[in-house]
Design a protein around this motif. Structure first.
Motif, PDB file in Angstrom:
ATOM      1  N   SER A  65      40.941  37.650  51.218  1.00 57.65           N
ATOM      2  CA  SER A  65      41.303  38.417  49.622  1.00 57.65           C
ATOM      3  C   SER A  65      42.708  38.078  49.514  1.00 57.65           C
ATOM      4  CB  SER A  65      40.704  39.601  49.711  1.00 57.65           C
ATOM      5  OG  SER A  65      41.039  40.445  50.450  1.00 57.65           O
ATOM      6  N   ALA A  66      43.544  38.305  50.522  1.00 58.36           N
ATOM      7  CA  ALA A  66      45.162  38.541  50.238  1.00 58.36           C
ATOM      8  C   ALA A  66      45.721  36.968  49.740  1.00 58.36           C
ATOM      9  CB  ALA A  66      45.734  38.895  51.413  1.00 58.36           C
ATOM     10  N   GLY A  67      44.882  36.211  50.020  1.00 57.82           N
ATOM     11  CA  GLY A  67      45.129  34.576  49.781  1.00 57.82           C
ATOM     12  C   GLY A  67      44.851  34.267  48.218  1.00 57.82           C
ATOM     13  N   TRP A  68      44.169  34.933  47.733  1.00 52.39           N
ATOM     14  CA  TRP A  68      43.645  34.457  46.294  1.00 52.39           C
ATOM     15  C   TRP A  68      44.579  34.791  45.124  1.00 52.39           C
ATOM     16  CZ3 TRP A  68      39.795  31.188  45.751  1.00 52.39           C
ATOM     17  CH2 TRP A  68      38.944  31.099  46.614  1.00 52.39           C
ATOM     18  N   ILE A  69      44.956  33.847  44.288  1.00 52.59           N
ATOM     19  CA  ILE A  69      45.738  34.019  43.277  1.00 52.59           C
ATOM     20  C   ILE A  69      44.986  33.434  41.830  1.00 52.59           C
ATOM     21  CG2 ILE A  69      47.920  33.128  42.085  1.00 52.59           C
ATOM     22  CD1 ILE A  69      48.714  32.514  44.961  1.00 52.59           C
ATOM     23  N   PHE A  70      44.943  34.228  40.962  1.00 53.05           N
ATOM     24  CA  PHE A  70      43.985  33.956  39.846  1.00 53.05           C
ATOM     25  C   PHE A  70      44.921  33.198  38.724  1.00 53.05           C
ATOM     26  CE2 PHE A  70      42.030  38.300  40.685  1.00 53.05           C
ATOM     27  CZ  PHE A  70      40.848  37.780  41.172  1.00 53.05           C
ATOM     28  N   THR A  71      44.305  32.131  38.037  1.00 52.46           N
ATOM     29  CA  THR A  71      44.609  31.355  37.340  1.00 52.46           C
ATOM     30  C   THR A  71      43.797  31.151  35.883  1.00 52.46           C
ATOM     31  OG1 THR A  71      43.477  29.404  38.104  1.00 52.46           O
ATOM     32  CG2 THR A  71      45.529  29.809  39.068  1.00 52.46           C
ATOM     33  N   SER A  72      44.036  30.112  34.985  1.00 58.40           N
ATOM     34  CA  SER A  72      42.942  29.964  33.997  1.00 58.40           C
ATOM     35  C   SER A  72      41.778  29.221  34.376  1.00 58.40           C
ATOM     36  CB  SER A  72      43.731  29.411  32.742  1.00 58.40           C
ATOM     37  OG  SER A  72      44.074  28.054  32.903  1.00 58.40           O
ATOM     38  N   GLY A  73      41.650  28.775  35.209  1.00 61.42           N
ATOM     39  CA  GLY A  73      40.545  27.859  35.757  1.00 61.42           C
ATOM     40  C   GLY A  73      41.054  26.804  36.828  1.00 61.42           C
ATOM     41  N   ALA A  74      39.902  26.099  37.327  1.00 62.68           N
ATOM     42  CA  ALA A  74      40.225  25.229  38.180  1.00 62.68           C
ATOM     43  C   ALA A  74      40.977  24.008  37.874  1.00 62.68           C
ATOM     44  CB  ALA A  74      38.796  24.397  38.512  1.00 62.68           C
ATOM     45  N   THR A  75      41.158  23.525  36.836  1.00 63.90           N
ATOM     46  CA  THR A  75      42.165  22.370  36.521  1.00 63.90           C
ATOM     47  C   THR A  75      43.688  22.951  36.762  1.00 63.90           C
ATOM     48  OG1 THR A  75      40.702  21.471  34.818  1.00 63.90           O
ATOM     49  CG2 THR A  75      43.080  21.197  34.548  1.00 63.90           C
ATOM     50  N   LEU A 214      32.107  34.398  32.377  1.00 62.87           N
ATOM     51  CA  LEU A 214      32.933  33.908  31.179  1.00 62.87           C
ATOM     52  C   LEU A 214      33.898  32.692  31.684  1.00 62.87           C
ATOM     53  CD1 LEU A 214      33.942  37.365  29.139  1.00 62.87           C
ATOM     54  CD2 LEU A 214      32.349  35.634  28.476  1.00 62.87           C
ATOM     55  N   SER A 215      34.272  31.961  30.524  1.00 60.85           N
ATOM     56  CA  SER A 215      35.328  30.920  30.987  1.00 60.85           C
ATOM     57  C   SER A 215      36.652  31.757  30.957  1.00 60.85           C
ATOM     58  CB  SER A 215      35.400  29.548  30.075  1.00 60.85           C
ATOM     59  OG  SER A 215      35.421  30.119  28.673  1.00 60.85           O
ATOM     60  N   GLY A 216      37.870  30.864  31.550  1.00 63.61           N
ATOM     61  CA  GLY A 216      39.157  31.491  31.332  1.00 63.61           C
ATOM     62  C   GLY A 216      39.446  32.143  32.421  1.00 63.61           C
ATOM     63  N   LEU A 217      38.779  32.156  33.628  1.00 64.59           N
ATOM     64  CA  LEU A 217      39.410  32.658  34.878  1.00 64.59           C
ATOM     65  C   LEU A 217      39.073  32.011  36.008  1.00 64.59           C
ATOM     66  CD1 LEU A 217      41.320  35.183  35.738  1.00 64.59           C
ATOM     67  CD2 LEU A 217      39.060  36.152  36.455  1.00 64.59           C
ATOM     68  N   GLY A 218      40.040  31.210  36.788  1.00 62.89           N
ATOM     69  CA  GLY A 218      39.828  30.796  37.926  1.00 62.89           C
ATOM     70  C   GLY A 218      40.588  31.307  38.967  1.00 62.89           C
ATOM     71  N   ALA A 219      40.630  30.722  40.230  1.00 59.32           N
ATOM     72  CA  ALA A 219      41.418  31.418  41.146  1.00 59.32           C
ATOM     73  C   ALA A 219      42.006  29.958  42.266  1.00 59.32           C
ATOM     74  CB  ALA A 219      40.933  32.308  42.079  1.00 59.32           C
ATOM     75  N   ILE A 220      42.837  30.054  43.027  1.00 54.95           N
ATOM     76  CA  ILE A 220      43.156  29.424  44.172  1.00 54.95           C
ATOM     77  C   ILE A 220      43.678  30.161  45.305  1.00 54.95           C
ATOM     78  CG2 ILE A 220      45.640  29.197  43.259  1.00 54.95           C
ATOM     79  CD1 ILE A 220      45.801  26.304  44.363  1.00 54.95           C
ATOM     80  N   TRP A 221      43.304  29.754  46.582  1.00 54.66           N
ATOM     81  CA  TRP A 221      43.533  30.466  47.529  1.00 54.66           C
ATOM     82  C   TRP A 221      44.209  29.658  48.412  1.00 54.66           C
ATOM     83  CZ3 TRP A 221      42.541  29.139  52.759  1.00 54.66           C
ATOM     84  CH2 TRP A 221      43.008  30.192  53.715  1.00 54.66           C
ATOM     85  N   ARG A 222      45.245  30.241  49.271  1.00 49.67           N
ATOM     86  CA  ARG A 222      46.099  29.389  50.348  1.00 49.67           C
ATOM     87  C   ARG A 222      46.287  30.344  51.355  1.00 49.67           C
ATOM     88  NH1 ARG A 222      51.980  30.461  48.924  1.00 49.67           N
ATOM     89  NH2 ARG A 222      51.973  32.687  48.279  1.00 49.67           N
ATOM     90  N   ASP A 223      46.417  29.667  52.650  1.00 50.34           N
ATOM     91  CA  ASP A 223      46.661  30.347  53.847  1.00 50.34           C
ATOM     92  C   ASP A 223      48.236  30.884  53.733  1.00 50.34           C
ATOM     93  OD1 ASP A 223      48.177  28.314  54.729  1.00 50.34           O
ATOM     94  OD2 ASP A 223      46.484  27.415  55.909  1.00 50.34           O
ATOM     95  N   LYS A 224      48.589  31.838  54.743  1.00 51.05           N
ATOM     96  CA  LYS A 224      49.736  32.622  55.039  1.00 51.05           C
ATOM     97  C   LYS A 224      50.791  31.186  55.270  1.00 51.05           C
ATOM     98  CE  LYS A 224      47.712  36.920  56.124  1.00 51.05           C
ATOM     99  NZ  LYS A 224      47.893  37.943  57.339  1.00 51.05           N
ATOM    100  N   ALA A 225      50.550  30.237  55.841  1.00 53.82           N
ATOM    101  CA  ALA A 225      51.364  29.336  56.219  1.00 53.82           C
ATOM    102  C   ALA A 225      51.834  28.157  55.101  1.00 53.82           C
ATOM    103  CB  ALA A 225      50.972  28.688  57.447  1.00 53.82           C
TER     104      ALA A 225
END
Length: 384
Positions: A65-75, A214-225
């Motif tokens: 869960s710590a790796g998730w960052i919210f964005t406006s969507g997948a694009t 709802l639309s308008g919210l997506g997320a990207i995850w990245r590992d710590k490295a």
């Protein structure tokens, strides 16, 4: 009022009934403030909401869960990862069937990006990938962008049986980082297989409106490295990676949608499988309708059926179905009266004529037998 049947859930899934109920309750009962305003209760409530959503994303994907960052969507999320590759000087590899958000970014900003072939079944060509990895110079970094399930066909890019072989290939070179576009996979596929696949990666992109939020919210995850470059600068939201106030009501909806899929996903997938099997049998009676080979197999998205309607372009078919009250989609688009060719079908080895005659049926969870009967009746009428 004219009947309308919606079979375009891969584009955007209608709001789940449970989500509607939770939004109504939340609208009436709670005040949400800016999640950065932790000095008052409304702000703390909002921050807790976002934290709960990240925990639920971890349950759905297996990714911390710590790796998730919210964005406006997948694009936006995909653009963040690709911009990072550009800034870091990494090479970019992607398959021929990736989403246009990836292919158009590369065409404009990374024209030297390498396109990897797929097999006729939609899977990545592991032999070709292995050869590319063998030829890769030491010390050269690569971002490998992969859509776990294709949005047009529902085909998986990796079968479960091939996940181990794929992992051995990419793990042999630590310079290779994997970005999974899992937008279509969460909820719609076996969660264990999905988690096994995503565990190989360094980045992952998801969004809420494909699941009935709802639309308008997506997320990207990245590992710590793995690094990540922000596209938007300003506030310190999302660990300083994405400035701007989060879409909180979309977060309410997404959280409830994920809970629905956690609790009832098996039922929804089994129901889709039953409906899809019946639809495949019925469509076999229509001589001009051709199913893409393999689309009925278990690891394909159970709600998705890709079809080629021979002798009619996609745009014309969509218009005629719309007049009959049926909402479906296509891998092609109508521009200046000329039907474009589906790059996905071309990559699968279909002819140009077939790739111009493609439509996609993608069922929402509320789909019933009567809806598919209505679609088939409309199709029969058009083809008569």
């Amino acid at each position: 009022m004219k009947q309308e049947v919606y079979l375009d859930a891969n584009a955007s899934h209608p709001l789940l009934d449970r989500v509607k109920a939770e939004l109504t309750r939340s609208f009436e009962a709670e005040t949400l403030g800016n999640a950065s305003s932790v000095h008052h209760a409304a702000g703390r409530r909002s921050r807790k909401l976002l934290s709960n959503l990240k925990d639920e994303l971890q349950r759905a994907t297996g990714l911390d869960s710590a790796g998730w960052i919210f964005t406006s969507g997948a694009t936006e999320s995909l653009n963040m990862a690709l911009t990072t590759a550009l800034c870091e000087g990494w090479r970019v590899w992607c398959t021929d069937v990736e989403h246009s958000a990836v292919l158009k970014f590369c065409a404009k900003r990374i024209p030297e990006a390498t396109r990897l072939p797929v097999l006729a079944s939609g899977e990545i060509d592991l032999a070709h990938l292995g050869q590319k990895i063998m030829e890769l110079e030491k010390g050269v970094d690569v971002l490998l962008v992969l859509q776990s399930h294709n949005n047009e066909t529902g085909f998986p890019l990796l079968r479960a049986v091939d996940i181990g072989a794929f992992a051995r290939l990419v793990k042999s070179r630590p310079e290779i980082r994997i970005l999974w576009d899992a937008v279509q996979s969460v909820g719609k596929t076996d969660p264990k297989i999905l988690r096994d696949m995503l565990a190989i990666g360094n980045y992952c992109v998801v969004t809420g409106h494909k699941l009935g939020a709802l639309s308008g919210l997506g997320a990207i995850w990245r590992d710590k490295a793995s690094p990540l470059k922000p596209l938007l600068l300003g506030g310190t939201q999302e660990q300083g990676m994405r400035a701007g106030t989060e879409a909180l009501w979309s977060a309410v909806a997404w959280l409830e949608a994920l809970r629905e899929w956690q609790e009832n996903g098996v039922f929804h997938r089994e129901n889709w499988t039953r409906l899809k099997d019946a639809l495949v049998s019925t469509l076999a009676e229509l001589p001009r309708v051709k199913l893409l080979r393999g689309s009925e197999k278990g690891e394909c998205l159970a709600n998705t059926l890709p079809l080629v309607v021979q002798g009619m372009t996609s745009d014309l078919m969509l218009q005629k179905l719309d007049l009959e009250g049926v909402c479906v989609s296509s891998g092609s688009a109508c521009q200046s009266g000329v039907a474009a060719v589906s790059h996905v079908l071309m990559a699968l080895g279909c002819s140009e004529e077939e790739s111009k005659s493609f439509i996609r049926v993608s069922m929402p969870v509320r789909c019933q037998t009567k809806d598919l009967d209505f679609f088939v009746a409309a199709l029969r009428k058009i083809l008569a």
